[in-house]
Structures are given as C-alpha cells and as structure tokens.
Design an enzyme around this catalytic site. Structure first.
Site, PDB file in Angstrom:
ATOM      1  N   HIS A   1      -1.045   0.444  -9.940  1.00 35.19           N
ATOM      2  CA  HIS A   1      -1.745  -0.517  -9.078  1.00 35.19           C
ATOM      3  C   HIS A   1      -2.188  -1.752  -9.889  1.00 35.19           C
ATOM      4  O   HIS A   1      -3.376  -2.062  -9.980  1.00 35.19           O
ATOM      5  CB  HIS A   1      -2.946   0.156  -8.401  1.00 35.19           C
TER       6      HIS A   1
ATOM      7  N   ARG B   1       0.856  -1.187   0.000  1.00 31.29           N
ATOM      8  CA  ARG B   1       0.000   0.000   0.000  1.00 31.29           C
ATOM      9  C   ARG B   1       0.892   1.236   0.000  1.00 31.29           C
ATOM     10  O   ARG B   1       1.921   1.278   0.699  1.00 31.29           O
ATOM     11  CB  ARG B   1      -0.907   0.022   1.240  1.00 31.29           C
TER      12      ARG B   1
ATOM     13  N   GLU C   1      -4.205   7.725  -5.261  1.00 33.20           N
ATOM     14  CA  GLU C   1      -4.309   6.996  -6.538  1.00 33.20           C
ATOM     15  C   GLU C   1      -5.479   7.528  -7.360  1.00 33.20           C
ATOM     16  O   GLU C   1      -6.594   7.590  -6.834  1.00 33.20           O
ATOM     17  CB  GLU C   1      -4.464   5.502  -6.268  1.00 33.20           C
TER      18      GLU C   1
HETATM   19  N1  LIG Z   1      -0.713  -4.126  -5.347  1.00 32.17           N
HETATM   20  C1  LIG Z   1      -1.773  -4.907  -5.351  1.00 32.17           C
HETATM   21  O1  LIG Z   1      -2.544  -4.939  -6.299  1.00 32.17           O
HETATM   22  C2  LIG Z   1      -2.036  -5.795  -4.171  1.00 32.17           C
HETATM   23  C3  LIG Z   1      -2.576  -7.080  -4.357  1.00 32.17           C
HETATM   24  C4  LIG Z   1      -2.797  -7.885  -3.236  1.00 32.17           C
HETATM   25  C5  LIG Z   1      -2.494  -7.408  -1.971  1.00 32.17           C
HETATM   26  N2  LIG Z   1      -2.006  -6.135  -1.841  1.00 32.17           N
HETATM   27  C6  LIG Z   1      -1.664  -5.611  -0.520  1.00 32.17           C
HETATM   28  O2  LIG Z   1      -0.542  -6.340  -0.036  1.00 32.17           O
HETATM   29  C7  LIG Z   1      -0.575  -6.388   1.391  1.00 32.17           C
HETATM   30  C8  LIG Z   1      -0.391  -7.828   1.862  1.00 32.17           C
HETATM   31  O3  LIG Z   1      -1.489  -8.611   1.432  1.00 32.17           O
HETATM   32  P1  LIG Z   1      -1.625 -10.124   1.935  1.00 32.17           P
HETATM   33  O4  LIG Z   1      -2.783 -10.689   1.201  1.00 32.17           O
HETATM   34  O5  LIG Z   1      -0.288 -10.791   1.896  1.00 32.17           O
HETATM   35  O6  LIG Z   1      -2.035  -9.874   3.473  1.00 32.17           O
HETATM   36  P2  LIG Z   1      -1.734 -10.833   4.712  1.00 32.17           P
HETATM   37  O7  LIG Z   1      -2.630 -10.377   5.785  1.00 32.17           O
HETATM   38  O8  LIG Z   1      -1.770 -12.249   4.284  1.00 32.17           O
HETATM   39  O9  LIG Z   1      -0.210 -10.476   5.100  1.00 32.17           O
HETATM   40  C9  LIG Z   1       0.175  -9.318   5.771  1.00 32.17           C
HETATM   41  C10 LIG Z   1       1.304  -9.695   6.736  1.00 32.17           C
HETATM   42  O10 LIG Z   1       1.850  -8.505   7.276  1.00 32.17           O
HETATM   43  C11 LIG Z   1       2.180  -8.780   8.634  1.00 32.17           C
HETATM   44  N3  LIG Z   1       2.315  -7.550   9.386  1.00 32.17           N
HETATM   45  C12 LIG Z   1       1.357  -6.831  10.035  1.00 32.17           C
HETATM   46  N4  LIG Z   1       1.927  -5.753  10.615  1.00 32.17           N
HETATM   47  C13 LIG Z   1       3.254  -5.804  10.334  1.00 32.17           C
HETATM   48  C14 LIG Z   1       4.359  -4.984  10.666  1.00 32.17           C
HETATM   49  N5  LIG Z   1       4.220  -3.879  11.391  1.00 32.17           N
HETATM   50  N6  LIG Z   1       5.587  -5.335  10.218  1.00 32.17           N
HETATM   51  C15 LIG Z   1       5.751  -6.440   9.463  1.00 32.17           C
HETATM   52  N7  LIG Z   1       4.738  -7.265   9.124  1.00 32.17           N
HETATM   53  C16 LIG Z   1       3.511  -6.942   9.556  1.00 32.17           C
HETATM   54  C17 LIG Z   1       1.068  -9.667   9.121  1.00 32.17           C
HETATM   55  O11 LIG Z   1       1.474 -10.409  10.244  1.00 32.17           O
HETATM   56  C18 LIG Z   1       0.828 -10.557   7.912  1.00 32.17           C
HETATM   57  O12 LIG Z   1       1.616 -11.735   8.004  1.00 32.17           O
HETATM   58  C19 LIG Z   1      -1.920  -5.756   1.789  1.00 32.17           C
HETATM   59  O13 LIG Z   1      -1.698  -4.409   2.124  1.00 32.17           O
HETATM   60  C20 LIG Z   1      -2.751  -5.825   0.525  1.00 32.17           C
HETATM   61  O14 LIG Z   1      -3.736  -4.841   0.486  1.00 32.17           O
HETATM   62  C21 LIG Z   1      -1.757  -5.341  -2.891  1.00 32.17           C
HETATM   63  O1  LIG Z   2      -6.326  -5.023  -2.296  1.00 30.61           O
HETATM   64  C1  LIG Z   2      -6.188  -5.644  -3.338  1.00 30.61           C
HETATM   65  O2  LIG Z   2      -6.748  -6.743  -3.558  1.00 30.61           O
HETATM   66  C2  LIG Z   2      -5.276  -5.125  -4.367  1.00 30.61           C
HETATM   67  O3  LIG Z   2      -4.725  -3.904  -3.988  1.00 30.61           O
HETATM   68  C3  LIG Z   2      -5.900  -5.079  -5.731  1.00 30.61           C
HETATM   69  O4  LIG Z   2      -6.801  -4.028  -5.894  1.00 30.61           O
HETATM   70  P1  LIG Z   2      -7.645  -3.916  -7.266  1.00 30.61           P
HETATM   71  O5  LIG Z   2      -8.754  -4.882  -7.196  1.00 30.61           O
HETATM   72  O6  LIG Z   2      -8.117  -2.513  -7.328  1.00 30.61           O
HETATM   73  O7  LIG Z   2      -6.720  -4.248  -8.383  1.00 30.61           O
END
Ligand SMILES: NC(=O)c1ccc[n+]([C@@H]2O[C@H](COP(=O)([O-])OP(=O)(O)OC[C@H]3O[C@@H](n4cnc5c(N)ncnc54)[C@H](O)[C@@H]3O)[C@@H](O)[C@H]2O)c1
Ligand SMILES: O=C(O)[C@H](O)COP(=O)(O)O
Length: 625
Positions: free
Chosen positions: A361, A313, A342
C-alpha cells in the site's frame, strides 16, 4: 443518519428494469454524471455558531421525530481556548507537524495497539491517522466527548466509523487531492515493473542467478490499457500511459465523455474495456457495487494473458478468483498495491505467486505526497479546532436547528428524489445538468434551500461513489465531479407556514431506464410533496402518481385495463413482498396507465421477471430507496 443509510444507498445499483416496446429508452448502463462545472457556490459556516448542529445527527432525529438529548448536546460544539492536544497516530509529513505544533500540543505516538489508542484518546482534541489505524466506535466512546476532529491524512476513510463520529459530535476531515499524482505514478511504476519482470529479476539476481532468457518482458508501446474508474487517479494514470505510447481506453459510467476525450481517451463499456485491453488498471472506489467486481465471471471475459494493476482498493478483486485466473493463464501477471486484508496473511498465495508483483500500500507514499497530505490535513484539523468548517469535511454539516426542524421531512424527500433521479437515468451520455424547482407559498428569499440541495446531491452521488455527502461537502463534491445543479424557486398559492409545496427534479439531455419518466420537454422529471409529514412521489414524467417514498418502489407502465392491480399485486403477494402503498395514474382511458407500488421487501429477480411477463405491462423499473 438518514433513514437510507450509506449502505442501503449503495445497494440502489441493484436496479431491475424492463421494457416491452422497442421505442422505450434503453436500460443499458448505470447513470452517468456529467462532471462539468457546478453552478453552486460554497457557503462558509462556522462550527462556533451556537445555532448550528450536525445534519447527520439531526437526520437521525428526523427519523425518530424528536430532537434527542444527544443531538441537543451537539448544538454548541465550542472548543476550549487553551492549547488543544493533537494525537498523530501515524507518520505525518514534517510540514504538517510544524503547522500543528504552531497551534497545539502534538503527541506523535505511532503503532499504538487499539487498547493504547483508547487509553490515550480521552486527553486529545484531535486525532490524525492514515489508513493503518482503525478509528472505530470504541475509540469515540473512549474519547468521552473530548475528541473534536479526526483527520484522515489521505483519501479513503473506510478505517473511520463515520456514523459513530457523527453520533459523538466529532468532525471527520480528509485530504482527498494531495496524493493523486503519487498514486498514479505508483500505478505506472507497477505497470512498467510488471511488464519487464523487474521485481522477479531483482530477486533472482540477489539469489546469485543470471537468468536473462527467463525474464523476457512485454513492450508497452501500442498496447491497450483499460483504466477502470476515470477519476482523479485514473485520469492521471491515463495521461501518463499515453506518454508511454499506450492506447488508453477507460470505463467510468459516471464521468463525461468530453473529459476523457480531452486527453485522448475513449470511454467504453465495462465489457469492452476488459475484453480488449492488454493491461487493466483499477481506480474506482470500493462500494458495494464494485466489491469483487473482478471475479471468476469478469476474469472469464478478459483477453487471454491480460495483465492487471491495482492501486485502488483490494476489495475490488475476488482474490481467490485472481489466483485461479493467474494459474490458468487468463491473467498472465498482476501488480498489486492494495489487498482485501492489510497486511495480507504471511502465507497469502496471491502475495507469493510468481506472476504477481506486490507493494505494501505504497500508492500515496512519496515524500512530496506525504508533505502535501500532511499540510492539507493539518490545515483542515486546525481550521476545525478553530471553529471553521473544512471543504473536505466528510460528516457533521451545520444548519440552524429551527431550519432543520422545519425542513426535516423535506430533507428526506429531497434525498429520495435525488436517488430516484440517478436510478432512472440510463444510456451513456452523462447527466449534463440538474434543475431543481421548489414551489412554495413563501417569498423566494424566505426559503433556505441549501440543505435540500445538499440532500439532492447526496441522493444523486452517494449511490455511485464512495463520497460521503453532507451540507459542508455537497457543493465541493458536486463541483469536483462536474455536476451542475441549478435551482428555481417558484412562488405559488400555498400556505406559507409550510416551507415547500413541492420539489421537482429535472435531469436534461439523458435517456431513461423508464421511458415514462421522460417529460413532454424531454427531461427525466419527477416531483414530490410532503403529505402529513411523509414524503410522497407525486409525478413521474407526465404521469401523476401518489406513493409514499418508503421502502422500495416499482414503477410500471401498462395498458389501462381492468385487473392489472390484482395481477401485479398477486405476483408480489405470492412472493412474500408486502405492498405498502400503491397508486395508479393514467393519461388516456383504456390506453395507458402508470402504477407506482411501494414495497417493503426487495423482490427477487424471478418475481420481477414475472411482472415483466404480464402481457399488458409495457415497461417497469424497480427502484431501491
Ligand atoms: N493505493 C493508494 O495508496 C491509493 C492512493 C490514492 C487513492 N487510492 C484509491 O484509488 C481510488 C480512486 O481514487 P480517486 O482519488 O481517483 O477517486 P475519485 O473519486 O476521484 O475517482 C473514482 C472514479 O471512479 C468512478 N467510479 C465509481 N464507480 C465506478 C464503477 N462501478 N465503474 C467504474 N468507475 C466507477 C467514479 O465515477 C470516479 O470518477 C480510491 O479507491 C482511493 O481510495 C489509493
Ligand atoms: O486512501 C488513500 O489516500 C490511500 O489509500 C493512501 O492511504 P495511506 O495514507 O494509508 O497511505
């Protein structure tokens, strides 16, 4: 919403603790969750059951001690039998659309302005969005009670106002797993493209140049990658980076060492991760604790020339600080998929920076992920419209109202004990398991503890993640995180008209930030009761205390001697911190006592430091409830 909102829950990580004696347990890291296997089984509950009402609404009711009209209106959220109308406001995979069309009328209307969305919504039963649509209070207001479910086709639900959704009786579901691989693959794409200047070289060639010496890259093999946040995406990123010959370390205070070790990744401290890595990849959730975690100070700790990847994020990074770090070479390159705003402003210095590679994104944007997400969200939305509850529901759990009314104060007690437990755990071993002991004058079969257990889970998990826990998803989330919660019901000689005499939480195999919280049997232990309708903390470790669980709490162990209450009380008073409750318990006369002090305000660091300077104080901890 419960008295402790999600926001205030997060702020609980601003704990302060102090230990005088060297044998005290360490106060080093944040607590670590175990993430083994949950012993909890998921129960299925029907939305159609007229005896069920959403917990968040009821928690709000609990606070005001009355069932308000709106909550009562939510008691029977039956849905129309004729075909439902589902508004799909952002592009959704065809397989999901097909599933939806088999169920209801599907209106795909993309790029709606907020006004257009509000105009349409009152004729819709369900709304499906990705991260680009703000589903705010105005949308729920405009829905005029017709909107039954919002489906977020992805993980992050920061664009949906959950509180408003719950208040308006609208279920929110998401699709938390289908885009994990896509996000990890995009992380790898950014990592490799950045290391070899692919985007810059591409732009240069398209501008008619041939600059071979300008775009000499760096190799990945043998380099150290620090994965910050070892959850679903982070662990998949790590797996892939290892395949590229990289040495992978990770920082995640809440994941068990074994889980990382199983794929050859060493879990290290935050400072160790960022000071030793050549590449740093961000995969933690955006919470108040992680907001701008990457700032002037933390960039200053990085190895000179480190490279940063962010598919988590945007808000994890202080973008101005990153620009400075890029300009002075502390960070040599960055590859970013997510931004604070964004889309970012057109003239964003970060986006335009020559050493920055950007994508809009795109982490979840593969055909496969979008098909998977579309199916996952369509099934959840159809299930909800059919009156079933989804395991990925993020609000509005259902519980029989008579159970809720009776358990109301115990629900608050359970959540607060959970929050206390997680704040008291220190060290780096991770919580292996939690045992909850309910003492009650009722036969064990006559006590429904699902809600209490869910609230304990909520208290434990919410301060350290962006998960929103409720009765529906508590077991699911605990299981996903490997948190094992076992329960024991003990029949005691207590009046059976009260459902619970006491709730005790025991966290085994952990260290504590407050040594006195560790019981004779080595567990971080605390017990609470409801007295006159108010949750009280009644035992910490081996000390009896009695303090109402309101506001914030200071636990302080000191030499049992006259004047201690006055001394500590004066420090708080002089610094405008109001004491709302105080109790002193001791084990041995003139030797050792523990003070539990309920305070309305959050004391400043200086105020807390002054308490630590009182000679007879052996250790203390400030806990945000
Ligand atoms: N760019 C994209 O399109 C996209 C796609 C999917 C997920 N994401 C983002 O990626 C991130 C991770 O997603 P996920 O599905 O792996 O989530 P998840 O909940 O499986 O993993 C997050 C991890 O972060 C850890 N965490 C929490 N606080 C922390 C800290 N202070 N320091 C270190 N680790 C910490 C948690 O223990 C957990 O293991 C989320 O913010 C999600 O929104 C972005
Ligand atoms: O939170 C999510 O699942 C990712 O950031 C993806 O977001 P999007 O559906 O807008 O691509």
């Amino acid at each position: 919403m419960a008295s402790s909102s999600a926001k205030s829950l997060f702020s609980s990580t601003h704990f302060a603790s102090f230990h005088r004696s060297s044998d005290s347990n360490s106060n080093t890291n944040s607590p670590v969750l175990p993430f083994l296997q949950s012993s909890i089984s998921t129960s299925s509950v029907s939305l159609r059951n007229s005896n069920l009402i959403p917990v968040r609404s009821v928690l709000k009711t609990v606070e005001s001690s009355e069932l308000d009209a709106r909550s009562s209106d939510l008691v029977d959220p039956t849905f129309p039998n004729d075909r439902s109308t589902i508004l799909v406001a952002e592009k959704l995979g065809e397989a999901g659309l097909k599933l939806l069309r088999g169920f209801g009328n599907v209106d795909c209307a993309y790029d709606l302005s907020p006004e257009e969305l509000c105009a349409k919504i009152s004729s819709c039963d369900a709304l499906i969005v990705r991260s680009g649509t703000k589903v705010n209070r105005q949308v729920f207001e405009a829905a005029k009670g017709r909107l039954k479910v919002v489906g977020r086709a992805g993980v992050g639900i920061d664009n949906v106002d959950l509180q408003a959704a719950t208040e308006f009786g609208c279920l929110v579901v998401n699709a938390p797993t289908a885009n994990t691989i896509a996000a990890a693959e995009h992380g790898i794409a950014l990592l490799t493209a950045m290391a070899r200047n692919v985007a810059q070289a591409d732009a240069s060639m398209k501008a008619g140049k041939w600059e071979r010496s300008k775009y000499v890259g760096v190799s990945l093999v043998g380099k150290t990658l620090a994965v910050m946040g070892f959850g679903k995406v982070g662990s998949e990123m790590a797996r892939r980076a290892k395949g590229l010959g990289m040495q992978v370390i990770a920082h995640d205070p809440y994941t068990p060492v074994d889980r990382a070790r199983a794929i050859g990744v060493e879990l290290v401290s935050f400072n160790q991760a960022i000071s030793t890595a050549d590449f740093i990849s961000l995969h933690m959730p955006l919470t108040p604790t992680t907001t701008k975690l990457f700032n002037d100070d933390t960039f200053g700790l990085m190895k000179k020339g480190a490279r940063l990847i962010n598919v988590g994020r945007g808000g994890l990074i202080d973008e101005d600080a990153l620009i400075k770090a890029l300009d002075n070479g502390v960070v040599s390159q960055a590859a970013l998929d997510v931004f604070v705003e964004e889309p970012p402003p057109q003239d964003s210095k970060l986006v335009q920076h020559k050493n920055v590679t950007v994508t809009p994104h795109l982490g979840a944007s593969t055909k496969e992920a979008q098909e998977g997400v579309a199916i996952e969200i369509a099934e959840a939305v159809v299930g909800a419209l059919n009156g079933e509850l989804s395991a990925t529901a993020v609000n509005a759990p259902m519980v029989a109202p008579e159970v809720l009314t009776e358990l109301a104060p115990y629900v608050i007690l359970a959540e607060k004990l959970g929050r206390l437990a997680v704040q008291l755990v220190g060290g780096g071993k991770g919580i292996k398991s939690i045992k909850v002991v309910y003492r009650s004058g009722r036969a064990p079969d006559d006590l429904d503890t699902r809600l209490l257990r869910a609230m304990i889970t909520k208290g434990i998990i919410e301060p350290i993640s962006d998960s929103h826990i409720n009765l529906v998803n508590a077991d699911f989330t605990a299981k996903q995180k490997g948190l094992r919660i076992s329960e024991e019901r003990v029949l005691v000689d207590a009046p059976p008209e009260f459902p619970v005499e006491s709730i005790q939480i025991l966290v085994s195999n952990v260290e504590s930030k407050f040594g006195s919280a560790v019981s004779e049997t080595g567990e971080v232990a605390m017990e609470g009761k409801v007295k006159y309708g108010v949750p009280h903390l009644t035992r910490v470790g081996w000390f009896d205390v009695d303090v109402s669980l309101e506001g914030n709490l200071i636990l302080c162990r000191q030499v049992d001697q006259p004047g201690m209450i006055g001394r500590v009380g004066n420090i708080l008073g002089e610094n405008n911190v109001n004491v709302n409750f105080m109790s002193v318990g001791r084990t041995v006369r003139k030797k050792r006592a523990i003070m539990a002090i309920g305070v309305d305000e959050v004391p400043t660091k200086d105020t807390l430091a002054k308490i630590g300077q009182v000679a007879a104080v052996e250790e203390f901890v400030f806990l945000n409830l």
